[in-house]
Design a protein around this motif. Sequence first.
Motif, PDB file in Angstrom:
ATOM      1  N   PHE A 115       0.741  -1.148   0.070  1.00 21.43           N
ATOM      2  CA  PHE A 115      -0.053  -0.056  -0.044  1.00 21.43           C
ATOM      3  C   PHE A 115       0.872   1.331   0.048  1.00 21.43           C
ATOM      4  O   PHE A 115       1.797   1.331   0.361  1.00 21.43           O
ATOM      5  CB  PHE A 115      -0.737  -0.112   1.177  1.00 21.43           C
ATOM      6  CG  PHE A 115      -2.092  -0.861   0.897  1.00 21.43           C
ATOM      7  CD1 PHE A 115      -3.006  -0.467   0.477  1.00 21.43           C
ATOM      8  CD2 PHE A 115      -1.858  -2.271   1.683  1.00 21.43           C
ATOM      9  CE1 PHE A 115      -4.412  -1.180   0.377  1.00 21.43           C
ATOM     10  CE2 PHE A 115      -3.170  -3.099   1.305  1.00 21.43           C
ATOM     11  CZ  PHE A 115      -4.057  -2.643   0.870  1.00 21.43           C
ATOM     12  N   TYR A 116       0.217   2.254  -0.563  1.00 23.04           N
ATOM     13  CA  TYR A 116       0.946   3.631  -0.795  1.00 23.04           C
ATOM     14  C   TYR A 116      -0.008   4.691  -0.425  1.00 23.04           C
ATOM     15  O   TYR A 116      -1.256   4.702  -0.727  1.00 23.04           O
ATOM     16  CB  TYR A 116       1.619   3.882  -2.152  1.00 23.04           C
ATOM     17  CG  TYR A 116       2.685   2.733  -2.240  1.00 23.04           C
ATOM     18  CD1 TYR A 116       4.084   3.144  -2.045  1.00 23.04           C
ATOM     19  CD2 TYR A 116       2.651   1.298  -2.706  1.00 23.04           C
ATOM     20  CE1 TYR A 116       5.038   2.125  -2.262  1.00 23.04           C
ATOM     21  CE2 TYR A 116       3.625   0.530  -2.751  1.00 23.04           C
ATOM     22  CZ  TYR A 116       4.995   0.767  -2.602  1.00 23.04           C
ATOM     23  OH  TYR A 116       5.802  -0.232  -2.526  1.00 23.04           O
ATOM     24  N   GLN A 117       0.290   5.808   0.056  1.00 23.31           N
ATOM     25  CA  GLN A 117      -0.371   6.730   0.652  1.00 23.31           C
ATOM     26  C   GLN A 117      -0.302   8.046  -0.113  1.00 23.31           C
ATOM     27  O   GLN A 117       0.787   8.713  -0.143  1.00 23.31           O
ATOM     28  CB  GLN A 117      -0.133   6.982   2.357  1.00 23.31           C
ATOM     29  CG  GLN A 117      -0.765   8.062   2.726  1.00 23.31           C
ATOM     30  CD  GLN A 117      -0.215   8.285   4.277  1.00 23.31           C
ATOM     31  OE1 GLN A 117       0.761   7.688   4.774  1.00 23.31           O
ATOM     32  NE2 GLN A 117      -0.843   9.305   4.811  1.00 23.31           N
ATOM     33  N   GLY A 118      -1.338   8.574  -0.636  1.00 19.62           N
ATOM     34  CA  GLY A 118      -1.581   9.802  -1.100  1.00 19.62           C
ATOM     35  C   GLY A 118      -2.279  10.599   0.152  1.00 19.62           C
ATOM     36  O   GLY A 118      -2.385  10.407   1.036  1.00 19.62           O
ATOM     37  N   GLU A 119      -2.288  11.784  -0.660  1.00 19.19           N
ATOM     38  CA  GLU A 119      -2.939  13.010   0.553  1.00 19.19           C
ATOM     39  C   GLU A 119      -4.295  12.541   0.969  1.00 19.19           C
ATOM     40  O   GLU A 119      -4.548  12.639   2.235  1.00 19.19           O
ATOM     41  CB  GLU A 119      -3.066  14.308   0.010  1.00 19.19           C
ATOM     42  CG  GLU A 119      -3.574  15.441   0.895  1.00 19.19           C
ATOM     43  CD  GLU A 119      -3.459  16.950  -0.022  1.00 19.19           C
ATOM     44  OE1 GLU A 119      -2.843  17.667   0.727  1.00 19.19           O
ATOM     45  OE2 GLU A 119      -3.922  16.962  -1.036  1.00 19.19           O
ATOM     46  N   ASN A 120      -5.056  12.215   0.191  1.00 15.77           N
ATOM     47  CA  ASN A 120      -6.359  11.832   0.409  1.00 15.77           C
ATOM     48  C   ASN A 120      -6.852  10.335   0.093  1.00 15.77           C
ATOM     49  O   ASN A 120      -8.210  10.074   0.160  1.00 15.77           O
ATOM     50  CB  ASN A 120      -7.475  12.712   0.293  1.00 15.77           C
ATOM     51  CG  ASN A 120      -7.623  12.888  -1.557  1.00 15.77           C
ATOM     52  OD1 ASN A 120      -6.853  12.161  -2.201  1.00 15.77           O
ATOM     53  ND2 ASN A 120      -8.604  13.561  -1.830  1.00 15.77           N
ATOM     54  N   MET A 121      -5.951   9.286  -0.336  1.00 12.42           N
ATOM     55  CA  MET A 121      -6.347   8.031  -0.441  1.00 12.42           C
ATOM     56  C   MET A 121      -5.134   6.904  -0.567  1.00 12.42           C
ATOM     57  O   MET A 121      -4.332   7.737  -0.537  1.00 12.42           O
ATOM     58  CB  MET A 121      -7.134   7.696  -2.015  1.00 12.42           C
ATOM     59  CG  MET A 121      -6.572   7.953  -3.155  1.00 12.42           C
ATOM     60  SD  MET A 121      -7.328   7.629  -4.619  1.00 12.42           S
ATOM     61  CE  MET A 121      -7.596   5.621  -4.274  1.00 12.42           C
TER      62      MET A 121
END
Length: 113
Positions: free
Chosen positions: A26-32
């Motif tokens: 999993f990788y994290q963006g600002e809002n998803m």
Amino acid sequence: MPFVVTGKCINCRYTDCVEVCPVNCFYQGENMLVINPDECIDCGVCEPECPIEAIKSDEELAPHELAWAALNRKYSAIWPGIQASIGPMEGAKDAAELSAEEKKELFSEKAGG
């Protein structure tokens, strides 16, 4: 056949799925969140952990959801990895009521972290 985070995750970003992933894909963006399809081993343990059903097998994507597979591939290459739950975004319960289509314009390309 990797799993894909769909637009339902936008502005919710529950991270229950991250806790159970045995390969940290999993990788994290600002809002998803997104899943790296080259790292996903198709075990499926993440799918039932998502409280808003934002995760699907790439084989289960409806035609209007296929773009999310490409988005997962693209952003997993540039966003930071996430390996522990951080809790949902503020307002996630309200955002969960919106459809992925309604959330599309809210998507942020910025990395999270």
